[in-house]
Structures are given as C-alpha cells and as structure tokens.
Design an enzyme around this catalytic site. Structure first.
Site, mmCIF file in Angstrom:
data_model
loop_
_atom_site.group_PDB
_atom_site.id
_atom_site.type_symbol
_atom_site.label_atom_id
_atom_site.label_comp_id
_atom_site.label_asym_id
_atom_site.label_seq_id
_atom_site.Cartn_x
_atom_site.Cartn_y
_atom_site.Cartn_z
ATOM 1 N N GLY A 32 0.831 -1.208 0.000
ATOM 2 C CA GLY A 32 0.000 0.000 0.000
ATOM 3 C C GLY A 32 0.861 1.251 0.000
ATOM 4 N N PHE A 35 -1.324 6.986 2.411
ATOM 5 C CA PHE A 35 -0.746 7.837 3.456
ATOM 6 C C PHE A 35 0.099 7.019 4.429
ATOM 7 C CE2 PHE A 35 -4.355 10.425 2.119
ATOM 8 C CZ PHE A 35 -3.763 11.672 2.040
ATOM 9 N N VAL A 100 -1.271 -7.423 -4.237
ATOM 10 C CA VAL A 100 -0.969 -8.531 -3.328
ATOM 11 C C VAL A 100 -2.251 -9.306 -3.077
ATOM 12 C CG1 VAL A 100 -0.176 -9.133 -1.010
ATOM 13 C CG2 VAL A 100 0.986 -7.340 -2.324
ATOM 14 N N GLU A 196 -19.237 17.425 1.565
ATOM 15 C CA GLU A 196 -18.316 18.229 0.744
ATOM 16 C C GLU A 196 -18.698 18.143 -0.737
ATOM 17 O OE1 GLU A 196 -14.481 18.116 3.760
ATOM 18 O OE2 GLU A 196 -14.402 16.865 1.985
ATOM 19 N N ASP A 325 -6.081 2.962 7.621
ATOM 20 C CA ASP A 325 -7.502 2.587 7.611
ATOM 21 C C ASP A 325 -7.726 1.089 7.763
ATOM 22 O OD1 ASP A 325 -8.171 5.191 7.226
ATOM 23 O OD2 ASP A 325 -9.089 4.938 5.254
ATOM 24 N N ALA A 340 -6.611 10.672 7.411
ATOM 25 C CA ALA A 340 -5.253 10.693 6.876
ATOM 26 C C ALA A 340 -4.196 10.873 7.966
ATOM 27 C CB ALA A 340 -5.144 11.811 5.842
ATOM 28 N N GLN A 341 -4.455 11.782 8.908
ATOM 29 C CA GLN A 341 -3.422 12.034 9.929
ATOM 30 C C GLN A 341 -3.175 10.799 10.804
ATOM 31 O OE1 GLN A 341 -4.553 14.474 13.215
ATOM 32 N NE2 GLN A 341 -6.509 14.999 12.309
HETATM 33 C C1 LIG Z 1 -13.453 10.695 -0.725
HETATM 34 C C2 LIG Z 1 -12.617 10.666 0.530
HETATM 35 C C3 LIG Z 1 -12.431 11.841 1.243
HETATM 36 C C4 LIG Z 1 -11.645 11.843 2.384
HETATM 37 N N1 LIG Z 1 -11.458 13.027 3.060
HETATM 38 C C5 LIG Z 1 -10.641 13.061 4.126
HETATM 39 C C6 LIG Z 1 -10.358 14.293 4.787
HETATM 40 O O1 LIG Z 1 -10.868 15.342 4.407
HETATM 41 N N2 LIG Z 1 -9.497 14.270 5.840
HETATM 42 C C7 LIG Z 1 -8.918 13.111 6.277
HETATM 43 O O2 LIG Z 1 -8.111 13.136 7.212
HETATM 44 N N3 LIG Z 1 -9.178 11.923 5.691
HETATM 45 C C8 LIG Z 1 -10.022 11.879 4.627
HETATM 46 N N4 LIG Z 1 -10.290 10.682 4.003
HETATM 47 C C9 LIG Z 1 -9.753 9.454 4.605
HETATM 48 C C10 LIG Z 1 -8.303 9.274 4.242
HETATM 49 O O3 LIG Z 1 -8.121 9.455 2.864
HETATM 50 C C11 LIG Z 1 -7.869 7.891 4.678
HETATM 51 O O4 LIG Z 1 -8.009 7.815 6.079
HETATM 52 C C12 LIG Z 1 -6.430 7.595 4.279
HETATM 53 O O5 LIG Z 1 -6.312 7.611 2.887
HETATM 54 C C13 LIG Z 1 -5.990 6.248 4.831
HETATM 55 O O6 LIG Z 1 -4.682 6.014 4.412
HETATM 56 P P1 LIG Z 1 -4.176 4.522 4.165
HETATM 57 O O7 LIG Z 1 -2.742 4.642 3.796
HETATM 58 O O8 LIG Z 1 -4.562 3.664 5.297
HETATM 59 O O9 LIG Z 1 -5.026 4.007 2.914
HETATM 60 P P2 LIG Z 1 -5.084 4.583 1.428
HETATM 61 O O10 LIG Z 1 -4.632 6.004 1.388
HETATM 62 O O11 LIG Z 1 -6.439 4.267 0.941
HETATM 63 O O12 LIG Z 1 -4.000 3.709 0.644
HETATM 64 C C14 LIG Z 1 -4.154 2.329 0.462
HETATM 65 C C15 LIG Z 1 -3.276 1.918 -0.700
HETATM 66 O O13 LIG Z 1 -3.204 0.494 -0.738
HETATM 67 C C16 LIG Z 1 -3.298 0.063 -2.076
HETATM 68 N N5 LIG Z 1 -3.800 -1.309 -2.053
HETATM 69 C C17 LIG Z 1 -4.961 -1.748 -1.519
HETATM 70 N N6 LIG Z 1 -5.047 -3.088 -1.618
HETATM 71 C C18 LIG Z 1 -3.913 -3.499 -2.248
HETATM 72 C C19 LIG Z 1 -3.421 -4.779 -2.638
HETATM 73 N N7 LIG Z 1 -4.091 -5.907 -2.401
HETATM 74 N N8 LIG Z 1 -2.224 -4.851 -3.272
HETATM 75 C C20 LIG Z 1 -1.518 -3.707 -3.548
HETATM 76 N N9 LIG Z 1 -1.947 -2.476 -3.170
HETATM 77 C C21 LIG Z 1 -3.119 -2.376 -2.523
HETATM 78 C C22 LIG Z 1 -4.242 1.053 -2.733
HETATM 79 O O14 LIG Z 1 -4.054 1.082 -4.143
HETATM 80 C C23 LIG Z 1 -3.828 2.361 -2.047
HETATM 81 O O15 LIG Z 1 -2.830 3.051 -2.774
HETATM 82 C C24 LIG Z 1 -11.064 10.643 2.850
HETATM 83 C C25 LIG Z 1 -11.260 9.454 2.130
HETATM 84 C C26 LIG Z 1 -12.025 9.474 0.979
HETATM 85 C C27 LIG Z 1 -12.231 8.184 0.195
#
Ligand SMILES: Cc1cc2nc3c(=O)[nH]c(=O)nc-3n(C[C@H](O)[C@H](O)[C@H](O)COP(=O)(O)OP(=O)(O)OC[C@H]3O[C@@H](n4cnc5c(N)ncnc54)[C@H](O)[C@@H]3O)c2cc1C
Length: 451
Positions: A32, A35, A100, A196, A325, A340-341
């Site tokens: 992944g 963030f 994966v 939003e 997440d 995100a944070q």
């Molecule tokens: C529309 C929207 C608006 C949002 N607005 C806000 C906001 O205003 N403020 C805020 O703080 N948060 C916001 N969020 C939430 C925030 O974006 C998430 O909490 C954050 O992105 C989580 O980060 P992460 O790294 O856990 O997952 P993600 O950023 O979702 O990254 C997961 C990554 O894993 C990859 N992946 C998944 N499964 C596989 C696999 N099997 N093999 C290879 N790669 C894989 C995906 O391609 C992706 O790149 C929002 C989310 C969305 C959808």
C-alpha cells in the site's frame, strides 16, 4: 519478471514454491502506497534494510480533495503523485506495481500479481499492511452499478462525467419528467465526503454553469443529501452538525436524515418508502477494509479491519504490522479514526519501530494517536473545525482548511497547481476540468458508420 520485483528479491514464480532467502540484509515489505504506507517507507529511509513498497496503482492519491475532481474544480493529476518517485529520493527503496493477493505468515512470503507478468512470490522479514479501505454497499452490491462511490481518480472522473452528462441530457430532452430526473442529484451518505461533494456540486450548478445552457437553468437542479443517521456529519459535535445542515440548506440542498435507502436502480432511489427519480445517484455512505487484513488470519472487526495490539501488530506476529484505515485500534474508549493524519502517524510509528528494532533497540512504546483536529468544508468560504473542546466554523476556518490542505499535498508541483486552480475558481467561479471523456473509438467504426 518485473524489473523492480526482480531487483528487490531473489524470488520465485508460482511453480517454484517458497522463496529461498539469499538476502544480505533484512527486507521490509510495505503493501500500500497510501498515506500510511508512504509514511512507513519514509521512516525507514536511514535503515540498513531493503524496503519494498507494493501498490496496485502507480500513484498515491490525496483523497481529501477527490470530491473536487468529481466536481471539476481540479484535474486528477493535481491531487496525485507517482509512487515510483520514492525510488529517486530513497536509496534503500524499490517500488513494485502489483496487487498482493495472498500472505503466508509461516513462510514469510506474499503473493503479488504483477500486471502482464503473473503471480510472483516475495519473501519478507517485516511486513506492513497499509491497504486502506474500499467502498461498501452494506451487502447491496447491486447498487454499485447505478451509484458510483468516490475512492479512486477513476471514480472521481466517472462522477464528474455523470454530472455533466446528466445536464447535457436535460438540455436536450423535450420530456419534462425526464428533464427533472436528469436535473436531480441524490447523494447517499452525509458524512464528510457526502457533505463536501453536495456543497461543491451546488456551487457548480448555481454559479459555474450559470448561463452555459440556453434550454435549461442549472440552478434549478435538485440536490438531495440522504442519511440513515439522525444528523449530518455524525462524528462531529452536534452543534457543528446543525450549523452544517443550515449551511447546506442555504445552498439549496435538501437534507434528509433518518432515512434508509431501500433501492437504487436506473430510475433513481427509493428512500424511506418515497421514490426520488434521479439519473445521478452517488454513494458516499459506507467503507469496508480491503481483503488483505482478513488474509493475515487474525481477528478483524465488522468492517474487515485487523484488530491490532497497541504496537499495531496482529496478535502473535511482532514482525507483521497493520496500519492506517486497514487497522482497528482503540485509544481509551474511542477508536482511532480512519483519517489521513491517523494513517500517517501509524505508518511512521511502524516504520520507526522496525528501524529501532534493526538497530538493536528493544524497548517498544505503544502507539499513541495525536489528534490534530477534524475539518470539513461546506462550499465556498465555509468550513468547520473540531479539535478537543475547540469548535470553529466560517470563513477563517475555511482559510485554515485551504492552507492545511495545500501544505499536505504530496509534492510541490501539486501544491502550485492546486493553489493556481483554487485562485482561478475563487475569483471567477469557473472550473477548468469540465470534461466528459469521449468513449474509445473502435478501429473501423467511422468507416462503417459512413457507409
Ligand atoms: C473521498 C474521501 C475523502 C476523504 N477526506 C478526508 C479528509 O478530508 N481528511 C482526512 O483526514 N481523511 C479523509 N479521508 C480518509 C483518508 O483518505 C484515509 O483515512 C487515508 O487515505 C488512509 O490512508 P491509508 O494509507 O490507510 O489508505 P489509502 O490512502 O487508501 O492507501 C491504500 C493503498 O493500498 C493500495 N492497495 C490496496 N489493496 C492493495 C493490494 N491488495 N495490493 C496492492 N496495493 C493495494 C491502494 O491502491 C492504495 O494506494 C477521505 C477518504 C475518501 C475516500
């Protein structure tokens, strides 16, 4: 074999069985490049280890601004950055474009499906799963066909094309009932994404598109925001939620809370027993974890997130972390939110813990989430902020929101582009990305059509 995966590993194809390690130094595999994954990779930059970041997409998305791509304020490239860029800035890191699809904790391997190559097995010494969430239709997956969710750049482009396409249909049809259906937009889910998106859409139809159609008046569009809970933004303070409802109403949005969606099809939505004819229904309601946390074999919560211990490990596997997440963890009596944070802090924590362990430091401090506050923006000039006991709303909060989001964008290039677009939109009320992509033309189609 993909060059990066070949360099990163000694590894094997599906027939060759389990990877045999000839590694000279430990390998940390991060699944992944969101963030959490990127924060973990950066925390490992000075570590004597090989870091492999695997993502099925070649780009990192700044999801908080996806709604602006869906409503034509920004273009996809404004809020995305290539994950591969990390290789240029971090010498111990390789990026692999692959999905994966399996994890074997006993052998310490993962199975990755590399596009155009096939399934490859890759060994690890430490594994960080940062695969985020995906949309969930709460068991009604048939809704997905008619109500796209907002999670990827492709989703945002689809939504934008549907909105613009509906207005084009409305401008062409002579049927009053059909015109009204095309000019009705329903958003299911009044969390931050729904609020939003609805507010930005309201601004688009009332201001940006004013005077653009001779046969219809876009400001007569209906925008309906539905939610089964009793109020909008249920995770925010109740007083802020009420202010947001008033703001949405002043933008001409019909807010319907405490209403359950019973059906969504090509005609529209049935909610609380009432049909709402609509050609554009958007799903901003539920999310569920990607399938990977379940494959680790530990416990998961109802949304499929891995239940992790205070060190973000799955139980019994101190070298396997789930962050962002995809992880479910309580702090005191409250869950760490899926924002995100929190994802950045968890990714950084896991990366740092591994770096410390590789340097021989054995003392582990549990993860602690530092809440910098939550914000939501409701159209032009209005945002809300909740931080501890502080609650603010209005223009200054909106300025703070804009400032924080510009700074948080992944690259300088993104910041400059978004800044430029925002300034242009603010001053002119115009939006530059109002494009409906052409469907792909099949070779020979024109010739056949002409004959
Ligand atoms: C529309 C929207 C608006 C949002 N607005 C806000 C906001 O205003 N403020 C805020 O703080 N948060 C916001 N969020 C939430 C925030 O974006 C998430 O909490 C954050 O992105 C989580 O980060 P992460 O790294 O856990 O997952 P993600 O950023 O979702 O990254 C997961 C990554 O894993 C990859 N992946 C998944 N499964 C596989 C696999 N099997 N093999 C290879 N790669 C894989 C995906 O391609 C992706 O790149 C929002 C989310 C969305 C959808």
């Amino acid at each position: 074999m993909n060059a990066s995966i070949a360099q990163a590993s000694e590894d094997t194809g599906p027939q060759s069985g389990v990877a045999v390690s000839h590694r000279t130094r430990p390998r940390v595999v991060i699944v992944g490049g969101g963030f959490a994954g990127i924060a973990a990779a950066r925390a490992l930059r000075r570590t004597d280890a090989d870091v492999v970041v695997i993502d099925r997409r070649n780009h990192h998305i700044f999801q908080p601004l996806l709604y602006q791509v869906a409503t034509a304020v920004l273009s996809p490239a404004d809020i995305a950055a290539p994950i591969r860029q990390l290789e240029a800035s971090q010498r111990n890191l390789s990026v692999v474009l692959a999905e994966v699809a399996g994890v074997n904790l006993g052998d310490r391997t993962i199975e990755a499906s590399v596009p155009g190559v096939g399934v490859r097995t890759l060994g690890f010494d430490f594994l960080i799963v940062a695969t985020g969430m995906r949309p969930s239709y709460f068991g009604s997956d048939q809704f997905a066909r008619h109500a796209p969710a907002l999670k990827t750049l492709g989703d945002a482009e689809t939504i934008c094309a549907r909105i613009l396409g509906a207005l084009e249909c409305a401008a062409t049809t002579d049927d009053e009932i059909e015109r009204s259906r095309q000019m009705t937009f329903v958003l299911v889910g009044a969390g931050p994404s729904g609020v939003e998106l609805a507010a930005s859409l309201a601004h688009m139809v009332k201001e940006t598109l004013r005077g653009n159609f001779r046969r219809i008046n876009p400001s007569e569009c209906s925008i309906v925001l539905l939610d089964a809970s009793s109020r909008v933004l249920p995770t925010f303070d109740e007083a802020l939620s009420e202010k947001v409802t008033r703001r949405l109403t002043s933008l001409g949005i019909k807010v319907m809370t405490g209403v359950k969606v019973e059906n969504i099809d090509e005609k529209g939505v049935i909610a609380g027993g009432t049909p709402i004819p609509s050609a554009t229904v958007l799903w901003t309601a539920g999310v569920a974890a990607s399938p990977l946390p379940k494959m680790l074999g530990g416990k998961t919560d109802r949304a499929g997130r891995a239940l992790v211990d205070p060190f973000l490990n799955i139980v019994g596997a101190p070298d396997v972390f789930v962050v962002g997440d995809a992880a479910s963890i309580m702090q005191g009596d409250r869950p760490v939110p899926g924002v995100a944070q929190a994802a950045i802090q968890q990714g950084r924590y896991a990366g740092q813990l591994i770096a410390d362990q590789l340097k021989g430091r054995q003392v582990r401090r549990p993860f602690h989430y530092f809440d910098k506050g939550n914000m939501a923006v409701v159209g032009k000039n209005y945002a809300i902020l909740e931080r501890g006991s502080l609650r603010t709303s209005g223009f200054l909060t909106w300025l703070a929101w804009a400032f924080v989001h510009i700074l948080a964008l992944p690259q300088l290039q993104n910041r400059l582009r978004v800044w430029g677009q925002w300034l242009w939109s603010y001053v002119t009320d115009q939006r530059s990305s109002r494009l409906i992509p052409e469907p792909p033309r099949l070779p020979g189609a024109e010739a056949k059509g002409a004959s």
